[in-house]
Design an enzyme around this catalytic site. Sequence first.
Site, PDB file in Angstrom:
ATOM      1  N   HIS A  53      -0.174 -17.705  25.705  1.00  0.00           N
ATOM      2  CA  HIS A  53      -0.681 -16.808  26.748  1.00  0.00           C
ATOM      3  C   HIS A  53      -1.478 -15.655  26.141  1.00  0.00           C
ATOM      4  O   HIS A  53      -2.452 -15.194  26.731  1.00  0.00           O
ATOM      5  CB  HIS A  53       0.473 -16.224  27.574  1.00  0.00           C
ATOM      6  CG  HIS A  53       1.002 -17.138  28.634  1.00  0.00           C
ATOM      7  ND1 HIS A  53       0.231 -17.582  29.676  1.00  0.00           N
ATOM      8  CD2 HIS A  53       2.235 -17.677  28.828  1.00  0.00           C
ATOM      9  CE1 HIS A  53       0.975 -18.357  30.468  1.00  0.00           C
ATOM     10  NE2 HIS A  53       2.193 -18.438  29.965  1.00  0.00           N
TER      11      HIS A  53
ATOM     12  N   HIS B  46       4.890 -21.114  23.483  1.00  0.00           N
ATOM     13  CA  HIS B  46       4.284 -21.154  24.833  1.00  0.00           C
ATOM     14  C   HIS B  46       3.802 -19.753  25.220  1.00  0.00           C
ATOM     15  O   HIS B  46       2.672 -19.583  25.685  1.00  0.00           O
ATOM     16  CB  HIS B  46       5.327 -21.677  25.837  1.00  0.00           C
ATOM     17  CG  HIS B  46       4.909 -21.610  27.271  1.00  0.00           C
ATOM     18  ND1 HIS B  46       4.761 -22.721  28.066  1.00  0.00           N
ATOM     19  CD2 HIS B  46       4.621 -20.539  28.067  1.00  0.00           C
ATOM     20  CE1 HIS B  46       4.378 -22.349  29.288  1.00  0.00           C
ATOM     21  NE2 HIS B  46       4.298 -21.027  29.310  1.00  0.00           N
ATOM     22  N   GLU B  47       4.654 -18.747  25.014  1.00  0.00           N
ATOM     23  CA  GLU B  47       4.287 -17.374  25.389  1.00  0.00           C
ATOM     24  C   GLU B  47       3.168 -16.848  24.496  1.00  0.00           C
ATOM     25  O   GLU B  47       2.295 -16.109  24.956  1.00  0.00           O
ATOM     26  CB  GLU B  47       5.508 -16.452  25.336  1.00  0.00           C
ATOM     27  CG  GLU B  47       6.668 -16.834  26.250  1.00  0.00           C
ATOM     28  CD  GLU B  47       6.266 -17.104  27.682  1.00  0.00           C
ATOM     29  OE1 GLU B  47       5.305 -16.478  28.157  1.00  0.00           O
ATOM     30  OE2 GLU B  47       6.893 -17.966  28.323  1.00  0.00           O
TER      31      GLU B  47
ATOM     32  N   CYS C 243       5.715 -23.017  33.732  1.00  0.00           N
ATOM     33  CA  CYS C 243       5.130 -21.703  33.534  1.00  0.00           C
ATOM     34  C   CYS C 243       5.083 -20.973  34.876  1.00  0.00           C
ATOM     35  O   CYS C 243       4.683 -21.569  35.872  1.00  0.00           O
ATOM     36  CB  CYS C 243       3.712 -21.858  32.977  1.00  0.00           C
ATOM     37  SG  CYS C 243       2.891 -20.295  32.672  1.00  0.00           S
ATOM     38  N   LEU C 244       5.467 -19.718  34.883  1.00  0.00           N
ATOM     39  CA  LEU C 244       5.461 -18.954  36.130  1.00  0.00           C
ATOM     40  C   LEU C 244       4.049 -18.783  36.680  1.00  0.00           C
ATOM     41  O   LEU C 244       3.878 -18.505  37.863  1.00  0.00           O
ATOM     42  CB  LEU C 244       6.134 -17.588  35.921  1.00  0.00           C
ATOM     43  CG  LEU C 244       7.632 -17.656  35.599  1.00  0.00           C
ATOM     44  CD1 LEU C 244       8.168 -16.267  35.264  1.00  0.00           C
ATOM     45  CD2 LEU C 244       8.420 -18.260  36.754  1.00  0.00           C
TER      46      LEU C 244
ATOM     47  N   GLY D 111      10.744 -16.970  30.143  1.00  0.00           N
ATOM     48  CA  GLY D 111       9.792 -16.295  29.263  1.00  0.00           C
ATOM     49  C   GLY D 111       8.656 -15.727  30.085  1.00  0.00           C
ATOM     50  O   GLY D 111       8.337 -16.257  31.162  1.00  0.00           O
TER      51      GLY D 111
ATOM     52  N   GLN E  73       0.618 -12.128  32.040  1.00  0.00           N
ATOM     53  CA  GLN E  73       0.999 -12.772  33.309  1.00  0.00           C
ATOM     54  C   GLN E  73       1.269 -11.750  34.418  1.00  0.00           C
ATOM     55  O   GLN E  73       1.327 -12.113  35.597  1.00  0.00           O
ATOM     56  CB  GLN E  73       2.227 -13.664  33.119  1.00  0.00           C
ATOM     57  CG  GLN E  73       1.940 -14.893  32.259  1.00  0.00           C
ATOM     58  CD  GLN E  73       3.175 -15.740  32.097  1.00  0.00           C
ATOM     59  OE1 GLN E  73       4.001 -15.483  31.224  1.00  0.00           O
ATOM     60  NE2 GLN E  73       3.323 -16.731  32.955  1.00  0.00           N
TER      61      GLN E  73
END
Length: 182
Positions: free
Chosen positions: A148, A144-145, A102-103, A46, A51
Amino acid sequence: MAILRIIETPDSLLREKSVAVDTVDDALRTLIADMFETMYDAPGIGLAAIQVGVPKRVLIIDLQEPADPGDEQSPPVKDPRVFINPEILTHSDQDVPYTEGCLSVPDQYAEVLRPDRIRARWLDEQGVGHEEDLDGLLAVVLQHEMDHLEGVLFIDRLSRLKREMVLKKLAKARKERALKAA
Ligand code: NI
């Protein structure tokens, strides 16, 4: 297409609130294509536009689950999904733990509690509206996304002690990487 740079905590951009998309156009579709290339390269399941430094309410998900659910080694099936201006309409009352990563918090994982059944509404990359019940990993990743888009990271949802542990491990991993590169 291009691989974009993924920004990492504690970059203050990650704390910005993303703004709603008012036109789904070719420029946005180019951003989305670049986001997919970036996410697959990372690799991740994701990615939110913020990001890669773009504060728009756009996120992508591809769970890339194995073709044969009984065989983790079977080739993953591509299932790219685009969520523009996503909204959660309802969610189940019970929170379920999932191990999240998470990236933007690279290589760190921790258990987060969230409802794992939601009803959500969004636009796709053609500007077409969707409303669906989602559950399991897809519901968790979408939440989660969506965090962000509000400037929230999964580590914010941990206890202070756990969050400090994750950040300490992240700092240590970065130091080791820097030493290796030196
Ligand atoms: Ni993330």
